[in-house]
Design a protein around this motif. Structure first.
Motif: not given
Ligand code: C2E
Ligand code: CA
Ligand code: CA
Ligand code: CA
Length: 278
Positions: A31, A35, A85, A88, A91-92, A122, A131
């Motif tokens: 995570l 970020e 995880f 996300p 998606e990134w 996914q 999405t």
């Protein structure tokens, strides 16, 4: 600090005993890495066999880790899948690939397609189609230029649901590709039912093909089957000119492999693209 964290985790989860330091650190670092912008995409050229030209790229994720250097997806994608995880992160990846495509358009790298790998996790997510639609439209990319690479693992859980999702994705306009074909439990029966445009033959397929007549015959036949089903065939892991010659002689459509280029950072990909038109 990391060591201390590791010791405390052990109190709660005995199985952590077996988790080596690096794995624990990678899992805990996912995570913050997202970020802090530590993930990046490399791109491997996809080359049309007849023209010899690059028509697209597969996006392959890397983690630029402050302690371990460039970390392979084989080391952290399973951790991201285990912890969820991957949602996300996936998606990134899609968003970053769309942005890259737009950037290339502006730099004169025209009409490229970009492939993105999707994890079976996914597929278990309710809003996957929505999405994907949202990300592609927010980034202003023509969905026909996005290819999603899937493996047969997506059929393990609930084949009916998976088929419905695949059809919905096709309606969006994205292209679908069946990855790693020829590994594990590959079955011809999937080819009957799934709405895909590309079949990616795994590198184990062409490994040693030069000396293996039976492998060549299977390869040749699979290409005929795929073409009869209106699919194009991409061969992965092509490393030598001899392999390329065989693949070419059996009418495979395109290749990806170290012979042309390993996955590279975007600026290197741009050089490769520009070299071929120079
Ligand atoms: P994959 O989708 O089958 O990707 C092809 C892998 O084969 C890549 O490894 C690529 O570097 C490697 N490869 C390409 N050409 C050759 C060749 O000529 N010879 C050999 N020996 N290898 C070649 P990479 O980049 O380490 O990725 C490994 C796997 O990690 C991928 O296998 C894919 O399953 C997964 N992965 C990578 N990026 C993502 C991502 O963004 N999302 C998800 N869910 N999985 C990803
Ligand atoms: Ca792939
Ligand atoms: Ca593959
Ligand atoms: Ca794979």
């Amino acid at each position: 600090m990391a060591k201390k964290h590791r010791n405390t985790s052990r109190l709660y989860s005995p199985s952590m005993n077996e988790m080596p330091y690096k794995e624990t650190a990678l899992e805990a670092g996912l995570l913050p890495a997202l970020e802090n912008g530590q993930f990046l995409l490399y791109y491997q050229p996809k080359v049309n066999i007849q023209s010899g030209k690059i028509y697209g790229a597969e996006a392959l994720i890397r983690w630029k880790h402050p302690e371990f250097g460039i970390v392979s997806p084989l080391d952290f994608i399973p951790l991201a899948e285990k912890t969820g995880f991957i949602i996300p992160l996936g998606e990134w990846v899609l968003r970053a690939a769309c942005k890259q495509l737009k950037q290339w358009d502006g730099q004169g790298l025209h009409d490229l397609t970009v492939s993105v790998n999707l994890s079976m996790i996914q597929f278990q997510q309710k809003h996957l189609v929505h999405t994907i639609e949202q990300i592609i439209s927010e980034e202003g990319v023509d969905p026909r230029r996005i290819e999603l690479e899937l493996t047969e693992s997506i059929f393990m859980d609930n084949p009916g649901d998976t088929l419905r999702i695949l059809h919905a994705l096709r309606l969006l306009g994205v292209r679908l590709s069946l990855d790693d074909f020829g590994t594990g439990y590959s079955s011809l029966s999937y080819l009957q039912s799934i709405p895909i445009q590309y079949l990616k033959l795994d590198k184990t397929f062409i490994h040693d093909i030069v000396n293996d007549y039976r492998k060549q015959m299977i390869f040749k036949s699979l290409i005929v089957i795929a073409h009869n089903l209106n699919m194009e065939v991409v061969t992965e892991g092509v490393e030598t000119a001899e392999e390329l010659a065989i693949i070419k002689s059996h009418q495979c459509d395109s290749v990806q492999g170290y012979l042309y280029s390993p996955p590279v950072p975007p600026d290197r990909f741009e050089e490769l693209y520009k070299q071929q038109i120079a």
